[in-house]
Write an enzyme that holds these catalytic residues in place. Sequence first.
Site, PDB file in Angstrom:
ATOM      1  N   ASP A  14     -15.618 -26.296  11.064  1.00 44.40           N
ATOM      2  CA  ASP A  14     -14.392 -25.922  10.333  1.00 44.40           C
ATOM      3  C   ASP A  14     -13.992 -24.448  10.395  1.00 44.40           C
ATOM      4  O   ASP A  14     -13.623 -23.866   9.362  1.00 44.40           O
ATOM      5  CB  ASP A  14     -14.531 -26.341   8.862  1.00 44.40           C
ATOM      6  CG  ASP A  14     -14.577 -27.857   8.693  1.00 44.40           C
ATOM      7  OD1 ASP A  14     -14.695 -28.568   9.704  1.00 44.40           O
ATOM      8  OD2 ASP A  14     -14.510 -28.317   7.531  1.00 44.40           O
ATOM      9  N   ASP A  56     -11.430 -29.998   9.943  1.00 45.39           N
ATOM     10  CA  ASP A  56     -10.916 -30.735   8.804  1.00 45.39           C
ATOM     11  C   ASP A  56      -9.447 -31.016   9.155  1.00 45.39           C
ATOM     12  O   ASP A  56      -8.722 -30.105   9.562  1.00 45.39           O
ATOM     13  CB  ASP A  56     -11.024 -29.814   7.576  1.00 45.39           C
ATOM     14  CG  ASP A  56     -11.177 -30.563   6.275  1.00 45.39           C
ATOM     15  OD1 ASP A  56     -11.743 -31.675   6.276  1.00 45.39           O
ATOM     16  OD2 ASP A  56     -10.741 -30.014   5.238  1.00 45.39           O
ATOM     17  N   HIS A  58      -6.257 -33.256   7.881  1.00 46.93           N
ATOM     18  CA  HIS A  58      -5.751 -34.178   6.865  1.00 46.93           C
ATOM     19  C   HIS A  58      -4.281 -34.539   7.053  1.00 46.93           C
ATOM     20  O   HIS A  58      -3.480 -33.698   7.458  1.00 46.93           O
ATOM     21  CB  HIS A  58      -5.863 -33.532   5.480  1.00 46.93           C
ATOM     22  CG  HIS A  58      -7.248 -33.154   5.079  1.00 46.93           C
ATOM     23  ND1 HIS A  58      -8.330 -33.993   5.234  1.00 46.93           N
ATOM     24  CD2 HIS A  58      -7.733 -32.017   4.486  1.00 46.93           C
ATOM     25  CE1 HIS A  58      -9.412 -33.385   4.758  1.00 46.93           C
ATOM     26  NE2 HIS A  58      -9.091 -32.198   4.317  1.00 46.93           N
ATOM     27  N   SER A  64      -7.898 -35.577  -1.160  1.00 45.79           N
ATOM     28  CA  SER A  64      -8.605 -34.402  -1.687  1.00 45.79           C
ATOM     29  C   SER A  64      -7.634 -33.366  -2.251  1.00 45.79           C
ATOM     30  O   SER A  64      -8.078 -32.380  -2.834  1.00 45.79           O
ATOM     31  CB  SER A  64      -9.455 -33.761  -0.596  1.00 45.79           C
ATOM     32  OG  SER A  64      -8.648 -33.063   0.338  1.00 45.79           O
ATOM     33  N   HIS A  75      -4.619 -28.299   2.313  1.00 41.81           N
ATOM     34  CA  HIS A  75      -5.211 -27.442   3.348  1.00 41.81           C
ATOM     35  C   HIS A  75      -5.425 -28.267   4.606  1.00 41.81           C
ATOM     36  O   HIS A  75      -5.528 -29.487   4.539  1.00 41.81           O
ATOM     37  CB  HIS A  75      -6.555 -26.875   2.859  1.00 41.81           C
ATOM     38  CG  HIS A  75      -7.570 -27.948   2.605  1.00 41.81           C
ATOM     39  ND1 HIS A  75      -7.623 -28.659   1.430  1.00 41.81           N
ATOM     40  CD2 HIS A  75      -8.542 -28.472   3.394  1.00 41.81           C
ATOM     41  CE1 HIS A  75      -8.587 -29.558   1.501  1.00 41.81           C
ATOM     42  NE2 HIS A  75      -9.160 -29.470   2.686  1.00 41.81           N
ATOM     43  N   LYS A 100     -12.232 -34.613  11.311  1.00 41.17           N
ATOM     44  CA  LYS A 100     -12.788 -35.385  10.198  1.00 41.17           C
ATOM     45  C   LYS A 100     -11.821 -35.448   9.023  1.00 41.17           C
ATOM     46  O   LYS A 100     -10.925 -34.607   8.900  1.00 41.17           O
ATOM     47  CB  LYS A 100     -14.140 -34.818   9.763  1.00 41.17           C
ATOM     48  CG  LYS A 100     -14.086 -33.414   9.253  1.00 41.17           C
ATOM     49  CD  LYS A 100     -15.485 -32.914   8.947  1.00 41.17           C
ATOM     50  CE  LYS A 100     -15.465 -31.485   8.476  1.00 41.17           C
ATOM     51  NZ  LYS A 100     -14.669 -31.237   7.268  1.00 41.17           N
ATOM     52  N   GLU A 107     -12.253 -38.962   1.873  1.00 40.85           N
ATOM     53  CA  GLU A 107     -12.719 -37.588   2.013  1.00 40.85           C
ATOM     54  C   GLU A 107     -13.965 -37.613   2.892  1.00 40.85           C
ATOM     55  O   GLU A 107     -14.707 -38.606   2.900  1.00 40.85           O
ATOM     56  CB  GLU A 107     -13.036 -36.983   0.637  1.00 40.85           C
ATOM     57  CG  GLU A 107     -13.617 -35.584   0.656  1.00 40.85           C
ATOM     58  CD  GLU A 107     -12.721 -34.506   1.284  1.00 40.85           C
ATOM     59  OE1 GLU A 107     -12.280 -34.701   2.439  1.00 40.85           O
ATOM     60  OE2 GLU A 107     -12.497 -33.472   0.633  1.00 40.85           O
ATOM     61  N   ALA A 135     -17.944 -24.912   5.192  1.00 37.15           N
ATOM     62  CA  ALA A 135     -18.531 -23.924   4.282  1.00 37.15           C
ATOM     63  C   ALA A 135     -19.943 -24.379   3.954  1.00 37.15           C
ATOM     64  O   ALA A 135     -20.219 -25.569   3.926  1.00 37.15           O
ATOM     65  CB  ALA A 135     -17.707 -23.832   2.991  1.00 37.15           C
ATOM     66  N   CYS A 139     -19.107 -28.685   3.964  1.00 35.04           N
ATOM     67  CA  CYS A 139     -19.262 -29.334   5.273  1.00 35.04           C
ATOM     68  C   CYS A 139     -20.633 -29.094   5.887  1.00 35.04           C
ATOM     69  O   CYS A 139     -21.261 -30.014   6.420  1.00 35.04           O
ATOM     70  CB  CYS A 139     -18.163 -28.869   6.224  1.00 35.04           C
ATOM     71  SG  CYS A 139     -18.212 -29.749   7.778  1.00 35.04           S
TER      72      CYS A 139
HETATM   73 ZN   LIG Z   1     -10.427 -30.871   3.514  1.00 34.73          ZN
END
Ligand SMILES: [Zn+2]
Length: 193
Positions: A14, A56, A58, A64, A75, A100, A107, A135, A139
């Site tokens: 990420d 990440d 989305h 989330s 985000h 992901k 999530e 982080a 993750c």
């Molecule tokens: Zn996320």
Amino acid sequence: MESLTTHDALLVADIQNDFLPGGALGIRGGDDIVPVLLNYIDRFHSKGLPIFLTRDWHPPNHCSFRSQGGPWPPHCIAGSPGSLPPRAFETPLSAVIIYKAIDADREAYSAFQDTALGRHLKAIGVQRLFIGGLATDYCVLNTVKDARAAGYEVRLLMDGIKAVNLQPDDGPKAEQEMIRLGAVPVRLEAVAT
Ligand SMILES: [Zn+2]
């Protein structure tokens, strides 16, 4: 010293603008680890070893997000500037990108969850994963947990992770938990060139 072998792979989680300072979910000091991670990437790439980069990724109505009852501001909306890596994060074309949490109602903090990562690793005979990125307390933690549960040896890149730290000790706690699960802490200078 850790010598790299043909059963090793690097996984960097990420590194995306929204997780860096100024981003929607910017992590303080997140940009400090980018040059270090580039050094790890160089070491693996120069030996022809596999590199996996997670993103990440989305949909705009992801579960989330606060608007959907989740804990986070919006985000890493797929394809948006915030979802992309920063310019400084120049990575080899051969690196495999793992997207992901791409479904609105699921999530996923772990790079293994609902992705092809496990199949990729099996197919190429990876036994040991060097894991860093963002982080530490989300993750990275969940990816390390799943990697250990799947039987992979894990090296945790202590100089290549940063925590969100919603609580100030979330990062250190996550590090302790990963080490308790068998992840071995390493630093760049201990990984043979
Ligand atoms: Zn996320």
